[in-house]
Design a protein around this motif. Sequence first.
Motif, PDB file in Angstrom:
ATOM      1  N   ARG A 164     -77.267   9.378-137.728  1.00 45.88           N
ATOM      2  CA  ARG A 164     -76.378   9.837-137.049  1.00 45.88           C
ATOM      3  C   ARG A 164     -77.111  11.141-136.008  1.00 45.88           C
ATOM      4  NH1 ARG A 164     -71.284  10.331-138.760  1.00 45.88           N
ATOM      5  NH2 ARG A 164     -70.923   9.310-140.741  1.00 45.88           N
ATOM      6  N   GLU A 166     -76.038  13.457-133.792  1.00 47.07           N
ATOM      7  CA  GLU A 166     -75.670  14.912-134.000  1.00 47.07           C
ATOM      8  C   GLU A 166     -76.383  15.545-135.161  1.00 47.07           C
ATOM      9  OE1 GLU A 166     -74.443  18.502-132.201  1.00 47.07           O
ATOM     10  OE2 GLU A 166     -74.645  16.636-131.522  1.00 47.07           O
ATOM     11  N   ARG A 214     -67.082  15.861-140.098  1.00 47.11           N
ATOM     12  CA  ARG A 214     -67.450  14.896-139.202  1.00 47.11           C
ATOM     13  C   ARG A 214     -68.170  13.625-139.755  1.00 47.11           C
ATOM     14  NH1 ARG A 214     -72.753  18.014-136.501  1.00 47.11           N
ATOM     15  NH2 ARG A 214     -74.138  17.776-138.233  1.00 47.11           N
ATOM     16  N   HIS A 215     -68.643  13.610-141.131  1.00 45.38           N
ATOM     17  CA  HIS A 215     -69.201  12.689-141.871  1.00 45.38           C
ATOM     18  C   HIS A 215     -68.213  11.309-142.065  1.00 45.38           C
ATOM     19  CE1 HIS A 215     -71.484  10.537-145.083  1.00 45.38           C
ATOM     20  NE2 HIS A 215     -72.583  10.886-144.535  1.00 45.38           N
ATOM     21  N   HIS A 217     -66.245  10.384-139.779  1.00 44.18           N
ATOM     22  CA  HIS A 217     -66.154   9.426-138.693  1.00 44.18           C
ATOM     23  C   HIS A 217     -67.314   8.814-138.196  1.00 44.18           C
ATOM     24  CE1 HIS A 217     -62.198  11.418-138.126  1.00 44.18           C
ATOM     25  NE2 HIS A 217     -62.854  12.632-138.473  1.00 44.18           N
ATOM     26  N   GLU A 219     -70.553   7.106-136.246  1.00 46.77           N
ATOM     27  CA  GLU A 219     -71.053   7.283-134.986  1.00 46.77           C
ATOM     28  C   GLU A 219     -71.081   5.798-134.518  1.00 46.77           C
ATOM     29  OE1 GLU A 219     -74.363   9.637-134.460  1.00 46.77           O
ATOM     30  OE2 GLU A 219     -73.458  11.324-134.769  1.00 46.77           O
TER      31      GLU A 219
END
Length: 400
Positions: A164, A166, A214-215, A217, A219
């Motif tokens: 990831r 970000e 956010r984990h 979703h 990337e």
Amino acid sequence: MTRSPATPLPPPKARRRLRETAALTQTQLADRVGVTPATVRAWESGRTTPRGRKREAYAKLLKTLAEEETVRAPEPEPEPQTEAKLEPEAKPQLQPEPQTEAKPQPQPEPQHQSQPQPEPQHQSQPQPVAAPEPVALTPAQAFDALYAFSAPALVRQTFLLTGRREQARESVERAFQAAWEHWPEVARDRDPVGWVRATAYEYALSPWQRLRPRHRHPEPPPADPGDRTLLNTLLRLPPRHRRTLVLYDGVGLDLPETAAETEASTPATANRLLRAREAVAGRLPALADPQVLHRRLAELASNERLRAAEPPTVRRGGERRARLRTRAAIAFTVALIGTTALTVRTAPTHYEPPVSPGQAVRGVPQRVAPGALSDEELELRQKLRDQVQDGPERLSPRLE
């Protein structure tokens, strides 16, 4: 059975001086020895010591560089000797005319003295002055230099651990913010980059990262199919095996350094590394060779466009986070003190035993309350209340 003594090596500072004198970079010297630039950097800083065949190859190369240095050392000094040799060659022409020696000398001397003579004087005198005193850097400048040097590479390495972009950037920023908070300790550390790298890896591989929104979703994966397959293979490894593989085959650390950074023993680290290589080779047979795996990991990390924030932004973010934590701690302390004071103020000052609840006793009739009085009973009660309570009236005899 006795072991043969290890090949002697010069001190770490002398190793670096020999390499710089030969105008070799760490990458060039690493290619000649057959190791990674990070390993050469560790050898020159004194953090690790080569062993086995690598030690012999490294010692042989340093010996060759030292011999070349001794051969090159007299080269700048022969310039005055060449002048002394040139003068006897010119003198036989001037010997028949001893009186005219002063006349032809001004012609050859400017040619020889104008070029080589000032150079030895300038080369011999400025040598003690050539080493300027090191300029002391402020803590902020030293932190910015460390961040600019190591942050981009650390972001790419952390991407190999998490997959990831970000999260990798945030992990490195949090690690540098922690380094800024403990800067006196980090500045004195032998390997400040290793300190930051260990903190970033711990933050990136923390289990609570899975609880973040956010984990959920994913990337977008890498565009190249080979890079995508290699990244998926790395993410399927256990976190400890993945970290060991990235440190040893990706970063290029030695086995003892990898064991120290992962806080494990050397045999356990070697076992993790072998299992990780077997898992990668089982899915990608072309990466069974460690050199090929090292090159592919470097390509995978370099193909991603990963950017790091500016050093002042990271420093200000760390200071702001530290201020928020300090204020939160102060607010919690004040609330705790207020709650304690309120409890002391409202707490009872003496002990009051509790009244036990009543229980029904069998075999005893319940007390019956009297009912309402009738008119006669009310009249009798009133009559009794009106009479004198001292006793009945005294009787006196009367005549009838």
